[in-house]
Design an enzyme around this catalytic site. Structure first.
Site, PDB file in Angstrom:
ATOM      1  N   LYS A   1     -30.633 -33.244 -12.976  1.00 32.61           N
ATOM      2  CA  LYS A   1     -29.214 -32.944 -12.873  1.00 32.61           C
ATOM      3  C   LYS A   1     -28.829 -32.599 -11.431  1.00 32.61           C
ATOM      4  O   LYS A   1     -27.780 -33.015 -10.942  1.00 32.61           O
ATOM      5  CB  LYS A   1     -28.829 -31.805 -13.798  1.00 32.61           C
ATOM      6  CG  LYS A   1     -27.351 -31.855 -14.105  1.00 32.61           C
ATOM      7  CD  LYS A   1     -26.881 -30.622 -14.774  1.00 32.61           C
ATOM      8  CE  LYS A   1     -27.087 -29.474 -13.818  1.00 32.61           C
ATOM      9  NZ  LYS A   1     -26.518 -28.238 -14.293  1.00 32.61           N
TER      10      LYS A   1
ATOM     11  N   ASP B   1     -24.370 -31.316 -17.769  1.00 35.66           N
ATOM     12  CA  ASP B   1     -24.567 -29.873 -17.925  1.00 35.66           C
ATOM     13  C   ASP B   1     -24.184 -29.510 -19.355  1.00 35.66           C
ATOM     14  O   ASP B   1     -23.941 -30.385 -20.188  1.00 35.66           O
ATOM     15  CB  ASP B   1     -23.752 -29.089 -16.887  1.00 35.66           C
ATOM     16  CG  ASP B   1     -22.262 -29.144 -17.188  1.00 35.66           C
ATOM     17  OD1 ASP B   1     -21.836 -29.946 -18.056  1.00 35.66           O
ATOM     18  OD2 ASP B   1     -21.512 -28.369 -16.574  1.00 35.66           O
TER      19      ASP B   1
END
Ligand code: SF4
Length: 256
Positions: free
Chosen positions: A166, A184
């Site tokens: 991420k 997220d």
């Protein structure tokens, strides 16, 4: 003194306390891997390409140039901010980095500051000891292996201490304009609830979203979905009545 990038202010969602974790690597917030829905994803009617396009045209019309909320000065400080934000809110990270980044906006300056002083700057952030160690280690690696610059490939960014998939997606998107999808907790929830890209893991949702979202929207899609999850499709009480895509959303529990 360099100027800090401060994206348009927006209220932060509820703060999540730092949970026990052996590492600050990977996600900024723990992602519940069980979507909060009673629906069987296999029975959900997939979105048609026209519906997906319609949804993103609405997001674009409402917010043509969405911005991330992590303040930073350059790709390096963005990378550090993302590493610091694991399991913390953007607002909490910004409060700490507003004092830190003006004096440490390069790996060299961060090493000159040193781990102990860095800890003082970030001690209000959860897992700050591990994160400070990672920031120093990644700064050393950037100097040693990448000429002091943030590398531009996913593999290279993921090789840095404290950085996961991420982190790489956020940096590639925000610093280098790549069409990546960082998942997220908000994007994970929205992808599942809406039925846009159901998945049991962040990676499944990421790949699902990349599959369905037309290329022309991908540069900003990550921010539109984060902001949608943070301010409209809230975890506990989604604001379906004011949701831009409430007619398209497949969530059986939506309140419209
Ligand atoms: S209709 Fe409700 S559940 Fe569906 S995306 Fe909008 S806010 Fe979320």
């Amino acid at each position: 003194m360099p100027k800090i990038t401060r994206p348009a202010a927006a209220k932060s969602s509820s703060k999540s306390k730092a949970a026990k974790a052996s590492t600050a690597k990977k996600s900024r917030k723990p992602i519940a891997t069980k979507p909060k829905t009673s629906r069987d994803p296999k029975k959900t009617k997939p979105w048609t390409p026209a519906e997906v396009r319609e949804a993103f045209e609405r997001f674009r019309k409402a917010n043509p140039d969405p911005k991330g909320e992590l303040e930073h000065l350059n790709p390096y400080t963005l990378l550090v901010a993302v590493v610091l934000s694991a399991q913390a809110t953007d607002a909490g990270v910004n409060r700490a980095t507003r004092a830190l980044f003006p004096i440490a906006d390069t790996p060299q300056k961060m090493l000159a500051l040193g781990e102990e002083k860095l800890r003082d700057y970030v001690k209000t952030i959860g897992l700050y000891r591990t994160k400070a160690k990672n920031v120093i280690a990644l700064s050393e690696k950037l100097i040693r292996e990448f000429g002091g610059e943030v590398p531009r490939t996913r593999e290279e960014i993921e090789s840095l201490p404290g950085a996961g998939r991420k982190t790489a997606n956020v940096v590639l998107n925000m610093a280098f304009g790549e069409r990546t999808m960082a998942v997220d907790t908000h994007v994970f929830r929205v992808g599942n609830r809406t039925g846009l890209a159901p998945g049991k893991t962040p990676l499944e949702v990421e790949l699902g979203l990349e599959r369905v979202i037309p290329a022309e929207f991908m540069l900003h899609a990550h921010h539109w979905l984060i902001l949608h999850g943070r301010y409209t499709c809230l975890a506990r009480q989604p604001r379906c009545a004011v949701c831009l895509i409430n007619d398209l959303c497949r969530w059986p529990e939506k309140t419209v």
